[in-house]
Scaffold this active site. Structure first.
Site, PDB file in Angstrom:
ATOM      1  N   TYR A 213       0.854  -1.190   0.000  1.00 11.61           N
ATOM      2  CA  TYR A 213       0.000   0.000   0.000  1.00 11.61           C
ATOM      3  C   TYR A 213       0.885   1.234   0.000  1.00 11.61           C
ATOM      4  CZ  TYR A 213      -3.622   3.408   1.280  1.00 11.61           C
ATOM      5  OH  TYR A 213      -4.466   4.501   1.302  1.00 11.61           O
TER       6      TYR A 213
ATOM      7  N   ASP B 292       9.283   2.639  -0.203  1.00 13.47           N
ATOM      8  CA  ASP B 292       8.221   3.339   0.530  1.00 13.47           C
ATOM      9  C   ASP B 292       8.456   3.069   2.014  1.00 13.47           C
ATOM     10  OD1 ASP B 292       4.574   3.556   0.355  1.00 13.47           O
ATOM     11  OD2 ASP B 292       6.017   4.161   1.892  1.00 13.47           O
TER      12      ASP B 292
ATOM     13  N   LYS C 161       4.398   9.742   8.380  1.00 11.45           N
ATOM     14  CA  LYS C 161       4.077   9.321   9.748  1.00 11.45           C
ATOM     15  C   LYS C 161       5.063   9.873  10.790  1.00 11.45           C
ATOM     16  CE  LYS C 161       1.804   5.170   7.966  1.00 11.45           C
ATOM     17  NZ  LYS C 161       0.382   5.281   8.264  1.00 11.45           N
TER      18      LYS C 161
HETATM   19  P1  KE4 Z   1      -1.176   8.522   3.979  1.00 14.99           P
HETATM   20  O1  KE4 Z   1      -1.632   9.116   2.667  1.00 14.99           O
HETATM   21  O2  KE4 Z   1      -2.288   7.725   4.637  1.00 14.99           O
HETATM   22  O3  KE4 Z   1      -0.524   9.524   4.910  1.00 14.99           O
HETATM   23  O4  KE4 Z   1       0.011   7.477   3.669  1.00 14.99           O
HETATM   24  C1  KE4 Z   1      -0.216   6.468   2.723  1.00 14.99           C
HETATM   25  C2  KE4 Z   1       0.749   5.330   2.960  1.00 14.99           C
HETATM   26  C3  KE4 Z   1       1.845   5.199   2.128  1.00 14.99           C
HETATM   27  N1  KE4 Z   1       2.744   4.199   2.290  1.00 14.99           N
HETATM   28  C4  KE4 Z   1       2.597   3.293   3.291  1.00 14.99           C
HETATM   29  C5  KE4 Z   1       3.609   2.196   3.434  1.00 14.99           C
HETATM   30  C6  KE4 Z   1       1.496   3.392   4.177  1.00 14.99           C
HETATM   31  O5  KE4 Z   1       1.348   2.471   5.159  1.00 14.99           O
HETATM   32  C7  KE4 Z   1       0.568   4.430   4.023  1.00 14.99           C
HETATM   33  C8  KE4 Z   1      -0.646   4.586   4.932  1.00 14.99           C
HETATM   34  N2  KE4 Z   1      -0.776   3.593   5.932  1.00 14.99           N
HETATM   35  C9  KE4 Z   1      -2.143   3.333   6.383  1.00 14.99           C
HETATM   36  C10 KE4 Z   1      -2.075   2.254   7.460  1.00 14.99           C
HETATM   37  N3  KE4 Z   1      -1.658   0.998   6.985  1.00 14.99           N
HETATM   38  C11 KE4 Z   1      -2.821   4.568   6.853  1.00 14.99           C
HETATM   39  C12 KE4 Z   1      -4.070   4.332   7.678  1.00 14.99           C
HETATM   40  C13 KE4 Z   1      -5.326   4.750   6.954  1.00 14.99           C
HETATM   41  O6  KE4 Z   1      -5.426   4.506   5.732  1.00 14.99           O
HETATM   42  O7  KE4 Z   1      -6.209   5.314   7.639  1.00 14.99           O
END
Ligand code: KE4
Length: 431
Positions: A145, A240, A268
């Site tokens: 993801y 990532d 994060k």
């Molecule tokens: P954001 O756009 O949510 O800040 O980041 C996206 C992203 C990108 N790369 C990795 C490896 C990530 O885990 C994420 C976002 N992680 C999720 C939790 N697994 C965010 C939680 C959510 O979607 O509410």
């Protein structure tokens, strides 16, 4: 745990305005059932809901809160900066200070651009890679993801080159086919994709430790082979590290595994709970980005001083000697305790750990990619989630997420969690 009447009323109102009553789908608890929590405050490793129920928190804002909630140093930095202004729309030194900290920890990040979410950072890194290589395709991994940009909402279709097919409404098929998918930990599949379409591939983007299918560490040689294949074909390797950056160590996964990617995506932790993310890497690639180059990317709140201060305060605390060793030791203790509890309850589980990331899979066999992760018994996970919540332990509400330990979780918190898991697993086994 007392009734949750006030939470229920707030969620009812939320559902009238917010889609699903949430601002991010996983918070709706669809995978585990029951009513989503409504949080009123957080402190250290604990959250308090709107009815005053306290939970030991293993979500940690999905990894951002590695120091725990409302860490005094972070809160003080935010309060102090708020009095000076929260966003200028003009560069300030704080952006330079955080960039210098990140480059010192991750030397592969020669130049960097701050943005406001991991999605924005990953999307922009792909655009820079496409601009630099003048190629259109990207390779990602099933179960990986990278945020919700169109390029990433694609899953493996049929055929040798595993044509991407859109995994979300609203993503044009024409767009999805530019994303090729391979199983995580399957370098052979990546080799075959490049053999078939190498000249079209701008980049491979990978979570160096997968954490969005549950935690799945890279098998020996996997990342090294991705590095070799991309270099051989003139494609870029993008790590990532939105989760792993400053999580599995000060230098992230790239230093833990000794692999130098061409670009890195961060988020994060570098914002300490404020909206901060970044993409950066090789100077010749990043030079493609506006205003130096033809790849356009912009953002109103990018690098805003309030968020920069939270990130700087967080990294300052993380740099303290012994912090990561303590996190890893408590996570290992938790993993061993959970294994023992599952063995006693005769419930088959697989527990994957990387630093302070952990996933307990209700699976018979080892989990090494998305296909094996999906063989987990998600109904059992939902039962486990509910049993733990009833004991005041808040796990991420999905089998395919990671538990995030923080520096605020104590040995006593871990022992309490192991004891609760023993009861919860025994209850599941008896069902
Ligand atoms: P954001 O756009 O949510 O800040 O980041 C996206 C992203 C990108 N790369 C990795 C490896 C990530 O885990 C994420 C976002 N992680 C999720 C939790 N697994 C965010 C939680 C959510 O979607 O509410």
């Amino acid at each position: 745990m007392s009734a949750r009447n006030r939470s229920r009323e707030i969620y009812r109102r939320a559902s009238e305005l917010l889609i699903g009553g949430v601002n991010s789908p996983v918070r709706a608890f669809a995978a585990v059932g029951g009513e989503p929590l409504i949080v009123q405050s957080g402190s250290g490793a604990r959250l308090l809901d709107a009815d005053g129920n306290e939970y030991l928190d293993f979500i940690g804002s999905w990894g951002a809160m590695i120091l725990g909630h409302a860490h005094p140093a972070v809160s003080a930095a935010l309060a102090e900066q708020a009095a000076r202004g929260t966003s200028y729309g003009v560069t300030c030194e704080l952006e330079v200070l955080l960039a210098e900290q990140i480059r010192a920890a991750l030397p592969s990040v020669e130049r960097i651009r701050f943005v406001s979410s991991g999605t924005e950072a990953a999307m922009s890194a792909i655009r820079a890679a496409r601009g630099f290589t003048r190629r259109d395709c990207i390779v990602k991994f099933e179960g990986g993801y990278h945020g919700h940009a169109d390029s990433f909402l694609s899953q493996a279709g049929s055929g040798l080159a595993t044509f991407g097919i859109a995994s979300s409404a609203g993503v044009p098929e024409a767009f999805a086919t530019l994303t090729l998918n391979a199983p995580y930990n399957d370098a052979g599949a990546v080799e075959r994709i490049f053999a078939a379409r190498g000249k079209e591939i701008a980049a491979v983007i990978v979570e160096p430790v997968a954490a969005n299918m549950g935690v799945v560490p890279p098998e020996s040689g996997f990342l090294e082979t991705l590095r070799e294949i991309t270099s051989r074909h003139g494609a870029l390797l993008i790590f990532d590290e939105v989760i792993t950056g400053f999580r599995i160590g000060w230098g992230g996964a790239q230093n833990a595994f000794g692999i130098q990617p061409d670009l890195t995506v961060l988020g994060k932790i570098i914002g300490g709970g404020m909206p901060v993310a970044a993409y950066g890497g090789r100077a010749d690639v990043m030079k493609m980005v506006a205003p130096e180059g033809p790849v356009y990317q912009a953002g109103t709140l990018s690098g805003n001083p309030l968020a920069m201060r939270a990130g700087l305060a967080t990294l300052a605390e993380l740099h303290r000697p012994g912090l990561y060793e303590g996190l890893a030791a408590r996570t290992a203790h938790l993993a061993n305790g959970l294994r023992e509890a599952a063995k006693s309850a005769r419930v088959p589980v697989q527990i994957n750990v990387a630093g302070s990331l952990l996933t307990l899979f209700f699976a018979q066999d080892p989990v090494h990619d998305y296909a094996s992760a999906k063989r987990s018994d998600t109904a059992k996970f939902a039962r486990f989630f509910g049993e733990m919540l009833a004991r005041g332990i808040l796990l991420p509400p999905s089998q395919f997420e990671a538990l995030f330990l923080s520096a605020a979780h104590t040995d006593a918190d871990v022992d309490r969690t192991i004891a609760a898991a023993g009861e919860a697993l025994a209850s599941i086994a008896a069902a």
